[in-house]
Design a protein around this motif. Structure first.
Motif, PDB file in Angstrom:
ATOM      1  N   ASN A 233     -15.348  37.626   1.456  1.00  0.00           N
ATOM      2  CA  ASN A 233     -14.962  38.891   1.010  1.00  0.00           C
ATOM      3  C   ASN A 233     -16.139  40.074   0.729  1.00  0.00           C
ATOM      4  OD1 ASN A 233     -12.533  37.910   0.440  1.00  0.00           O
ATOM      5  ND2 ASN A 233     -12.747  37.927  -1.830  1.00  0.00           N
ATOM      6  N   PHE A 240     -15.065  47.910   3.891  1.00  0.00           N
ATOM      7  CA  PHE A 240     -14.469  48.863   3.169  1.00  0.00           C
ATOM      8  C   PHE A 240     -15.375  50.340   2.872  1.00  0.00           C
ATOM      9  CE2 PHE A 240     -11.272  46.077   1.158  1.00  0.00           C
ATOM     10  CZ  PHE A 240     -10.538  45.907   2.158  1.00  0.00           C
ATOM     11  N   THR A 283     -10.102  43.802  -6.340  1.00  0.00           N
ATOM     12  CA  THR A 283      -9.463  43.614  -4.943  1.00  0.00           C
ATOM     13  C   THR A 283      -8.244  44.666  -4.801  1.00  0.00           C
ATOM     14  OG1 THR A 283      -8.170  41.590  -5.254  1.00  0.00           O
ATOM     15  CG2 THR A 283     -10.467  41.567  -4.479  1.00  0.00           C
ATOM     16  N   GLY A 287      -8.065  47.500  -2.148  1.00  0.00           N
ATOM     17  CA  GLY A 287      -7.131  47.161  -1.038  1.00  0.00           C
ATOM     18  C   GLY A 287      -5.938  48.594  -1.036  1.00  0.00           C
TER      19      GLY A 287
ATOM     20  N   PRO B  40      -3.228  38.961   6.624  1.00  0.00           N
ATOM     21  CA  PRO B  40      -2.680  38.472   5.467  1.00  0.00           C
ATOM     22  C   PRO B  40      -1.439  37.714   5.609  1.00  0.00           C
ATOM     23  CG  PRO B  40      -2.587  40.913   5.582  1.00  0.00           C
ATOM     24  CD  PRO B  40      -3.235  40.253   6.898  1.00  0.00           C
ATOM     25  N   ALA B 159      -7.256  45.317   4.086  1.00  0.00           N
ATOM     26  CA  ALA B 159      -6.925  45.935   2.784  1.00  0.00           C
ATOM     27  C   ALA B 159      -5.713  45.281   2.162  1.00  0.00           C
ATOM     28  CB  ALA B 159      -6.879  47.259   2.917  1.00  0.00           C
ATOM     29  N   VAL B 160      -4.532  45.102   2.835  1.00  0.00           N
ATOM     30  CA  VAL B 160      -3.467  44.347   2.453  1.00  0.00           C
ATOM     31  C   VAL B 160      -3.728  42.986   1.844  1.00  0.00           C
ATOM     32  CG1 VAL B 160      -1.116  43.371   3.035  1.00  0.00           C
ATOM     33  CG2 VAL B 160      -1.820  45.950   3.914  1.00  0.00           C
ATOM     34  N   HIS B 161      -4.498  42.297   2.588  1.00  0.00           N
ATOM     35  CA  HIS B 161      -5.022  41.001   2.273  1.00  0.00           C
ATOM     36  C   HIS B 161      -5.700  41.129   0.921  1.00  0.00           C
ATOM     37  CE1 HIS B 161      -7.472  37.164   1.922  1.00  0.00           C
ATOM     38  NE2 HIS B 161      -8.533  38.030   2.130  1.00  0.00           N
ATOM     39  N   PHE B 162      -6.622  41.947   0.942  1.00  0.00           N
ATOM     40  CA  PHE B 162      -7.335  42.089  -0.889  1.00  0.00           C
ATOM     41  C   PHE B 162      -6.320  42.240  -1.796  1.00  0.00           C
ATOM     42  CE2 PHE B 162     -11.996  42.844  -1.009  1.00  0.00           C
ATOM     43  CZ  PHE B 162     -12.289  41.886  -0.364  1.00  0.00           C
ATOM     44  N   ALA B 163      -5.421  43.417  -1.487  1.00  0.00           N
ATOM     45  CA  ALA B 163      -4.502  43.556  -2.551  1.00  0.00           C
ATOM     46  C   ALA B 163      -3.563  42.661  -2.901  1.00  0.00           C
ATOM     47  CB  ALA B 163      -3.486  44.957  -1.965  1.00  0.00           C
TER      48      ALA B 163
END
Lengths: 582, 345
Positions: A233, A240, A283, A287, B40, B159-163
């Motif tokens: 992460n 990011f 997160t 995201g 994801p 980013a989609v995975h994080f969200a």
């Protein structure tokens, strides 16, 4: 103005320790993260590769020093050397097995190794398992320990700023320009003698070193380590940072690291209270934010800032270039000999045993209708495609079978049918890539800015070539802002900048307007007058007729005819091929 | 190790391997059709298991609301896109078309959740909800940047995975769940006991692989997807819409993920973040297949399943280390085998 911005930034960095301790800690973290993000900017934004394993490299640095300084009571400085060696070793192995393949293998290999290392940190009893290792000694120079957080903050930023300075310098150098060429594929850098694979490897190892250094500093700042900050992460968060900050610029790493660090702290405070349960809800915000940035602001925040900054000062160039020159071959001497060259793609024979010669001082046109195998022949000569059979000789030396970078070294220089310039870089810097093989300054002298004299010479040489092709007034504009006709001429200037004995032009008139074609023809006339040998691949018969000394006609992969322009014009077979019968 | 332990581990390996085969297929499908390295994928697995578990408790799962919200966002984006393209007159129809499926799905979900339906119907409901998420995620996160570089698409995928992981925590909490088994049956074959659930997994995986083979080999939509994966521009020229293909690929991937989640829910505890590692193991399998070959990926999935289950016996703490380090020699082999090729941005 740019200089003022820099001074304000440095002053801000210098004044943070006057703030309450919380901000000093934040500042230290931002410095560490900027260092890691900096490597990722070079890797992702500049080179077009990426890694999820930067946090793992950081962990490698932190854990190596933690183990060596606690269990074995080594000096942290000795531990740093070991950590760096380990990191370089791992990066070399990962790079060696993934960089040859397509772009997504490196991120996948790094994500996998990042996960492995994370679980290893958490499972090995020697590394303290999930609790980690504590009592790591403070750093000390000559018996003076860096225990005060503010002093440590300065140490971190000193390293970080030096890394930034070195990276900026590196990008503004011979190797740096070649690195910036990699994003558009390897062929351009290779055509001017750089080894794309080696450059990619250097960039990946450099980014790993920066991460390892940050990890080592982190361990001696925290004085303990545990696995959690080095998970995948965190690796993703670094990505990011540069996406939000701007992957194309060094400053994007500072902006991104600052923003994500503050945002994370703020959100970790607010969101759980808002939602009423504990957890890493930031997160979700990250995201969504990245998706928005990618959809609306693909260059990141820095691009937005940069619009308000004045353009960079023009690159300083010297008055004269005294770069070493090749001895040009005697006019009329046989220079290029293509001997029965053949290329098969599976069952398709694209080029069938084609032979022809080019003598020094001549302009030879290789023409044919679409699909005749001209470009394939061109790529067999330049080494971009491996041949199935036959040989190519430059002078007396066999060049078939060599890589394009090796062929470039022997004095063959080329342009591309689909223009390959670096659009964001100025015209002169693009042309300077051509001189890659004429100087030999390496990464270290570039990073430490010891390359100024040689840079000025190369600049003068590029300016000379731009004057030669009549583009001196466009020297300092971004190459991407020129119309296609001029971009093609920049490509010729870049090829000339390598001081070639043979110039290969791949469809230089394709897509040009009538006036642009006339200008191009005039330039080629002039080059012939100067004794340059040129081989042009072209399908525009009219463009070539009045320009070239000799013409080789291809059709369906074989040589159809060869001769003087007026002979070709009246050759019935050629007329048949071009006009479908008379 | 005696033969009974060996058989037990092998059974375990096959059960997990079957799931990884499904996930690897989804990964390859999405990469082929859309060039997205869809990390994801595993989130659909955890969403599947957790949605079913929430329905078991008679509550409305958060995924229902996610479908609704994403549907509304997708409709707004569609309206905005048409407005910018100067096609304002098409907005009402497009908005209604975009809104109806998510509205219907979330409506059914909302109404049916408290009814304490039987397991079969709850499974169907779960599949419906989670499968709907696939096309919505594609529409909202990826379609506007469909032409971006593989690198940027990868960053968007992360980013989609994080969200999705964050939302998973929000919807389902940090507690792990186990869903009820489809069958409590046990078959004794000498030293080996085969549970009903693993038979369910084998049968469903094989059936689903067969279905996919039929879909890709015999149906128009399946062939269209293959055409897009083979040559995007060529497919566009013969009239296959890339965004329709993307939508379809994501729906299939979500369906596969959800099904995997429902199948393994009874044999492992699933947390909101469990999906990532499961999905990544599917990914490792896909990489063994060079991100292109389904049969090779299936072999890779079994390899991952076996190395996971046997390393959990000998080196239980290092199970994941073994599985993820395995990718390095595999990549080495691929690299040595591959002819030099490069891709441009």
């Amino acid at each position: 103005m740019r200089r003022v911005g820099l001074i304000v930034f440095l002053a801000l960095v210098a004044m943070i320790p006057l703030c309450p301790p919380f901000y000093v800690t934040m500042g230290s973290y931002i410095g560490l993260y900027t260092m890691v993000a900096l490597g990722l900017v070079l890797l992702t934004g500049v080179t077009g590769l990426t890694s999820f394993g930067q946090a793992a490299f950081m962990g490698l640095g932190a854990y190596t020093t933690a183990v060596l300084t606690t269990t074995l009571s080594w000096s942290p400085w000795l531990a740093l050397v070991i950590a760096l060696l380990l990191t370089i070793g791992v990066a070399l192995v990962l790079g060696a097995i993934t960089l040859r393949m397509g772009g997504h293998y490196l991120p996948l290999a790094t994500i996998a190794w990042g996960i492995s290392l994370f679980f290893l940190f958490g499972s090995l009893p020697e590394l303290g398992g999930q609790t980690g290792l504590s009592d790591i000694p403070a750093l000390a120079i000559a018996g003076v320990e860096f225990r005060d957080e503010r002093i440590y903050y300065y140490l971190i930023w000193l390293v970080c700023l030096v890394a930034m300075w070195g990276t900026v310098n590196l990008l503004d150098s011979r190797e740096g320009r070649a690195i910036r060429a990699l994003k558009g594929g390897l062929s351009m850098a290779e055509a001017f003698g750089a080894s794309g694979l080696r450059l990619k490897m250097v960039v990946f190892v450099y980014s790993a070193i920066l991460a390892c250094l940050a990890g080592w500093l982190y361990a001696h700042m925290q004085r303990f380590v545990n696995p959690s900050p080095f998970g995948v992460n965190t690796g993703i968060e670094f990505l990011f940072m540069i996406t939000i900050g701007g992957a194309g610029s060094i400053w994007g790493s500072v902006v991104g690291a600052t923003l994500i660090t503050f945002l994370k702290t703020a959100l970790q405070g607010i969101l759980p209270k808002l939602i009423g349960q504990t957890g890493n809800f930031e997160t979700i915000v990250f995201g969504v934010m990245i998706i928005l940035v990618l959809q609306w602001m693909r260059g990141g925040i820095w691009v937005f800032f940069e619009r308000f900054l004045p353009s960079k000062p023009n690159k300083a160039i010297g008055d004269t270039s005294d770069l070493p020159m090749r001895t040009q071959p005697q006019r009329g001497e046989p220079l290029l000999r293509v001997d029965g060259i053949r290329k098969e793609f599976g069952g398709l024979v694209a080029v069938k045993n084609v032979s022809f010669d080019v003598c020094a001082g001549e302009i030879v046109g290789l023409i044919g209708p679409n699909g005749a195998g001209k470009s394939t022949t061109f790529n067999l000569i330049s080494g971009e495609l491996p041949r199935t059979d036959g040989n190519v000789y430059l002078g007396t030396e066999k060049i078939s079978g060599l890589r394009p970078s090796k062929i470039a070294r022997r004095g063959l220089s080329r342009t591309f049918q689909h223009v390959k310039l670096i659009p964001g870089m100025t015209v002169i810097e693009n042309v300077m890539i051509g001189a890659y093989l004429r100087t030999s300054e390496g990464f270290f002298s570039a990073g430490l800015r010891l390359n100024r004299t040689i840079e000025k010479k190369v600049g003068a040489e590029a300016a000379k070539q731009l004057k030669r092709v009549g583009l001196e007034e466009s020297m300092y504009v971004p190459a991407g802002s020129l119309p296609l006709g001029k971009q093609r001429i920049v490509e010729i200037a870049r090829a000339l900048c390598s001081d070639p004995i043979l110039l290969l032009l791949d469809e230089p008139a394709a897509g040009l307007r009538y006036k642009e074609k006339q200008e191009l023809a005039r330039l080629l006339e002039q080059l012939r007058g100067e004794g340059m040998t040129v081989l042009i691949v072209e399908h525009d018969m009219e463009f070539l007729m009045n320009l070239v000394d000799r013409i080789v006609v291809m059709e369906f992969g074989r040589k159809l005819a060869e001769g003087l322009p007026h002979e070709i014009r009246s050759n019935p077979e050629v007329l048949e091929a071009y006009l479908g019968g008379v | 190790m005696d033969s009974s332990i060996f058989l037990l581990l092998a059974q375990d390996a096959l059960t997990n391997g079957a799931i990884y085969i499904l996930l690897a297929m989804a990964t390859i499908l999405i990469f082929g059709v859309t060039r997205i390295t869809f990390l994801p994928q595993g989130e659909f697995v955890s969403y599947g298991a957790l949605t079913l578990a929430t329905l078991q408790m008679g509550k409305v799962p958060g995924t229902v609301w996610l479908v609704l919200v994403l549907g509304v966002v997708a409709a707004i984006m569609e309206a905005f896109r048409l407005q910018r393209a100067g096609l304002s007159r098409e907005i009402p129809v497009a908005v209604v078309k975009t809104l109806i499926p998510p509205l219907v799905v979330s409506g059914i979900g909302y109404v049916c959740a408290p009814l304490n339906l039987n397991l079969g119907l709850q499974v169907l409901l779960t599949i419906m909800i989670v499968t709907m998420l696939g096309p919505l995620v594609y529409r909202v996160a990826f379609r506007p940047i469909a032409d971006a570089s593989i690198l940027n698409l990868l960053i968007a995928a992360v980013a989609v995975h994080f969200a999705l992981v964050g939302l998973g925590l929000l919807f389902f909490g940090a507690e792990g769940v186990r869903t009820p088994a489809f069958s409590e049956a046990q078959i004794n074959l000498g030293v080996l006991t085969i549970t009903g659930q693993s038979i369910w997994i084998y049968v469903t995986s094989i059936a689903f692989i067969g279905l996919l083979a039929y879909f890709f080999g015999r149906t128009m939509y399946g062939k269209a997807l293959r055409a897009v994966a083979f040559n995007r521009n060529g497919a566009r020229l013969v009239g296959i819409s890339p965004s329709l293909a993307g939508t379809l690929a994501f729906a299939l991937a979500a369906l596969i993920g959800c099904l995997s989640g429902i199948l393994i829910g009874p044999i492992t505890t699933i947390y909101y973040d469990s999906g990532f590692l499961i999905g990544l193991k599917g990914f490792v399998s896909a990489i063994v297949g060079g991100m292109a070959s389904y049969p090779l990926a299936a072999g890779g999935a079994l390899l991952v399943g076996f190395s996971e289950s046997f390393s959990s016996f000998w080196l239980s703490a290092y199970k994941d280390v073994v599985v993820f380090t395995m990718i390095i020699p595999v990549l080495l082999w691929l690299s040595l085998r591959s002819v030099h090729f490069e891709e441009e941005e």
